[in-house]
Design a protein around this motif. Sequence first.
Motif, PDB file in Angstrom:
ATOM      1  N   ASP B  90       0.808  -1.221   0.000  1.00 33.10           N
ATOM      2  CA  ASP B  90       0.000   0.000   0.000  1.00 33.10           C
ATOM      3  C   ASP B  90       0.843   1.274   0.000  1.00 33.10           C
ATOM      4  O   ASP B  90       0.334   2.357   0.264  1.00 33.10           O
ATOM      5  CB  ASP B  90      -0.936   0.006   1.211  1.00 33.10           C
ATOM      6  CG  ASP B  90      -0.153   0.041   2.516  1.00 33.10           C
ATOM      7  OD1 ASP B  90       1.052  -0.294   2.499  1.00 33.10           O
ATOM      8  OD2 ASP B  90      -0.739   0.411   3.548  1.00 33.10           O
ATOM      9  N   ILE B  92       2.693   4.598  -1.062  1.00 38.49           N
ATOM     10  CA  ILE B  92       2.349   5.616  -2.052  1.00 38.49           C
ATOM     11  C   ILE B  92       3.403   5.601  -3.154  1.00 38.49           C
ATOM     12  O   ILE B  92       4.591   5.797  -2.884  1.00 38.49           O
ATOM     13  CB  ILE B  92       2.333   7.010  -1.389  1.00 38.49           C
ATOM     14  CG1 ILE B  92       1.294   7.035  -0.275  1.00 38.49           C
ATOM     15  CG2 ILE B  92       2.100   8.103  -2.419  1.00 38.49           C
ATOM     16  CD1 ILE B  92       1.444   8.210   0.661  1.00 38.49           C
ATOM     17  N   ASP B 121       4.473   9.210   8.420  1.00 38.88           N
ATOM     18  CA  ASP B 121       3.931   7.912   8.845  1.00 38.88           C
ATOM     19  C   ASP B 121       3.203   7.132   7.758  1.00 38.88           C
ATOM     20  O   ASP B 121       2.410   6.238   8.062  1.00 38.88           O
ATOM     21  CB  ASP B 121       2.999   8.087  10.054  1.00 38.88           C
ATOM     22  CG  ASP B 121       3.735   8.628  11.266  1.00 38.88           C
ATOM     23  OD1 ASP B 121       4.934   8.283  11.404  1.00 38.88           O
ATOM     24  OD2 ASP B 121       3.155   9.402  12.035  1.00 38.88           O
ATOM     25  N   LYS B 122       3.453   7.486   6.489  1.00 41.60           N
ATOM     26  CA  LYS B 122       2.869   6.709   5.392  1.00 41.60           C
ATOM     27  C   LYS B 122       4.011   6.137   4.566  1.00 41.60           C
ATOM     28  O   LYS B 122       4.935   6.869   4.191  1.00 41.60           O
ATOM     29  CB  LYS B 122       2.016   7.611   4.487  1.00 41.60           C
ATOM     30  CG  LYS B 122       0.694   7.989   5.090  1.00 41.60           C
ATOM     31  CD  LYS B 122      -0.314   6.883   4.831  1.00 41.60           C
ATOM     32  CE  LYS B 122      -1.569   7.149   5.649  1.00 41.60           C
ATOM     33  NZ  LYS B 122      -2.518   6.042   5.553  1.00 41.60           N
ATOM     34  N   THR B 159       9.278   5.096   5.293  1.00 44.12           N
ATOM     35  CA  THR B 159       8.198   5.801   5.971  1.00 44.12           C
ATOM     36  C   THR B 159       8.845   6.897   6.800  1.00 44.12           C
ATOM     37  O   THR B 159       9.661   6.599   7.676  1.00 44.12           O
ATOM     38  CB  THR B 159       7.415   4.846   6.902  1.00 44.12           C
ATOM     39  OG1 THR B 159       6.918   3.769   6.114  1.00 44.12           O
ATOM     40  CG2 THR B 159       6.261   5.574   7.572  1.00 44.12           C
ATOM     41  N   GLU B 190      -0.727  14.352   6.820  1.00 49.90           N
ATOM     42  CA  GLU B 190      -1.408  13.779   5.672  1.00 49.90           C
ATOM     43  C   GLU B 190      -2.451  14.712   5.038  1.00 49.90           C
ATOM     44  O   GLU B 190      -2.466  14.854   3.815  1.00 49.90           O
ATOM     45  CB  GLU B 190      -2.012  12.423   6.009  1.00 49.90           C
ATOM     46  CG  GLU B 190      -2.098  11.590   4.749  1.00 49.90           C
ATOM     47  CD  GLU B 190      -2.865  10.300   4.941  1.00 49.90           C
ATOM     48  OE1 GLU B 190      -3.111   9.913   6.088  1.00 49.90           O
ATOM     49  OE2 GLU B 190      -3.237   9.707   3.916  1.00 49.90           O
TER      50      GLU B 190
END
Lengths: 545, 310
Positions: B90, B92, B121-122, B159, B190
């Motif tokens: 998942d 990005i 945190d992504k 991340t 985000e």
Amino acid sequence: MTAIPQSGTYINFFEVKRGFMSWLVTADHKRIALLYFYAIMGFFIVAFGLGLVMRLELIAPGATILDPQTYNEVFTLHGVIMIFLFIIPGIPAIFGNFALPMLIGAPDVAFPKLNLISWYLYVLGGLLALSTLLFGDGPADTGWTFYAPYSVKTGTNVTVAVLAAFVLGFSSILTGLNFIVTMHQMRAPGMTWFKMPLFPWALYATAWIQVLATPIIGITLLMIVAERTLGLGLFDPALGGDPVLYQHLFWIYSHPAVYIMALPAMGIVSETIPVFVKKSIFGYKVIVYSSLAIAFIGYFVWGHHMFTSGMSGPARVIFSVLTFLVAIPSAIKVFNWVATLYKGAIDIKVPLLYALAFIFQFAIGGLTGLVVGALATDIHVHDTYFVVGHFHYVMFGGTGFAFFGALHFYYPKIWGRMYNLKWANIAFVIFFIGFNLVYFPMLVLGMMGMPRRYYDYLPEFTLPNLISTIGSWVLAIGLVIMLVNLINGRKGPKASTNPWQSVTLDWTHTQSPPTLYNFDETPQVERGPYDYRNYEQYLKEHNKN
Amino acid sequence: MSGASNFAEGVDLAFYIIIGISTFFLVAITATMVYFVIRYRKSKHPHADTSITGSIKLELIWTIIPTILVLVMFYYGWAGFAPMRAAPADAIPVKAIARMWSWTFEYENGKKSDKLIVPKDKPVRLELISVDVIHSLYVPAFRIKEDVIPGRDNYMWFTATEYGSFDLFCAEYCGLRHSYMLTTVEVVDEPQWQEWMKTPAGDSELDKVSEGFNVVKMNGCVACHSSDGTKLVASSFKGIWGEQHKVMVNGTEQTVTVDADYIRESVYEPNAKLVVGFNAGLMPSYKDQINDQEIEHIIEYIKSLGANAE
């Protein structure tokens, strides 16, 4: 080459024939060693100067004395000269040529004329490398690694630079071949393989790498030439080639080449320490086997230069494990050298100081090698100043210091004179401090994240760069004092044939300077190479004069 | 320097272990060496113990212990590295496009930027693309680096765990302006990132000068072609419109007028008519990167910089 020592009672190798031509056509291993010495020192001083210029440019962020294109050419030329013209040939071609036949009780190397051809190839390669300064768009700006496809695209004189390295490769191969045959065929009666001193053993392990690995770089460099001139798509993806293939081929040679640079230096250290400690080297056979192990395992670790190149995960893991394994034999050598000091009668003379500095700096070089050998940490420091610091600790702090140690060690044998020992010590201390001031800050810079081959840098990297540049001036002062002292030594007091009281054949059975074929009669070998039991008695019986 | 990504902890642990063990050995070896040299110097210890030639026991000890220790170091090196090659599904996706000597980042929705802008945190997965030579994408604070190789698919992921602006360098030498091939990673929260993604390129961080300037900036042209008359490795865009240029065509010198056709040809076939005094082979063809519409913008932009201004 002009001031010829007066020997009186015998004709030394300087006096056999006189005149410039007699040197250019000589087949005497000692004269060829000196031909190499003057050529290599000349190139070393040029490349050392380029290093000083680079450090001056990097004293502060922004442009200082060079424009970026010149800087890129300067670091490339510095690397090409230091690697191919100084570190690789340095110890084998000068001290190997000079001492190897004497250490094994032979009158010369196996193929004296081939030895001279090797020197001419060296000079030709060196001149080709320097010629890139004179025409076209200037010297190569690729770094000494000539990475494709940049090296295929740039307009600078890459073709001639890689041809220079190609020619130098032949010089190296032929020297290696010559040494292998010499050691197999020409050891004095009684000198079994395990009575052979450790410097020859180190040269033996090195020679096999020279013979087996160098052809790979030769072909690879020719492929660069073919790609540049004929447009063959070998490495440039725009032409259908693969740039990572180039890296594999390059490092299949250039990693073993690291051991071509390091093993002879280790041999010098193994040769020096017992002489000044007056007892046997600790673990003679272990040191022999570790040299052979390094030469062998060294073939299988090249991928550690490419941990960020998109190689498959398993390949990265395997290369990392093997890299850690090749560290073991080097560590074993260090432990054996230190153990040799135990209960010795240690005579702290300048060649020993260089050997001890070698151990300290080579240890830093080796231990920082563990940081770049481990995957996670290499990802962070790869292609940063950490790597620059690491390999200068190995190449300069290790091999470079062994080179100058060997020069101080063999000086009285080569020229029959002694330099000023006090000034030699002073020069050593300054050189040692300067070296560490230049390169330790680089390790810090790399940890901070400063990439290498940077003409300019962000302000946060300023302080360690400033310290490093100041260190380069200290290093240069040390070098100048050392060289002036050595040059003055040519008019210094006459040296005895065995001033360090060594028990190996090169010191006990030869004159200083030696005669043309080294020995009056072929020596008979009964003792081990580092047998210092009752050595005073032994030397009384065997020393010349 | 503290770490700011999910990998920092594993990498830094490997650093502590390796540097810790190494420092111990360096100090131990050096101290022993110095002690022996002082303790057994000739004036204090004139007779060497020549009976010592080696010890199988010691050789075994200093072979086996270091072997175990290096395998421990290898393990932590591997453990810190392994997650770097396992990007979550998942993550990005962002294209990181490298060229001599600039970076462009292209996001899923087609938005482009010259800074890498990511949410905290992504997980973010960078597809590494080079249009010319090898580059290497390096973010010291994230402890990540991976080569960007023309003609090869390569990727990296991370991340970000801290807000802020972090240096992003090119770590693989790539020619003249290698040390200027740097930008930053901006780590934002985000919602802010989502908002930013919706703004058309050029309306936020990116400049608003003209469409044409956007094109030359996005495609890295400005690394070599200045807009203010400064001579870099290629001619400046300023004041050249309508000028007569001496160029080399197949080795012979000719004169051309800088007009729309010449600019179009120079973008697609940079080496066909090379201005005298500059190196061939540095500029790749932009046939696949810059379309006709964008070329028109470039032509307008160069026009706007004036004719014979110098």
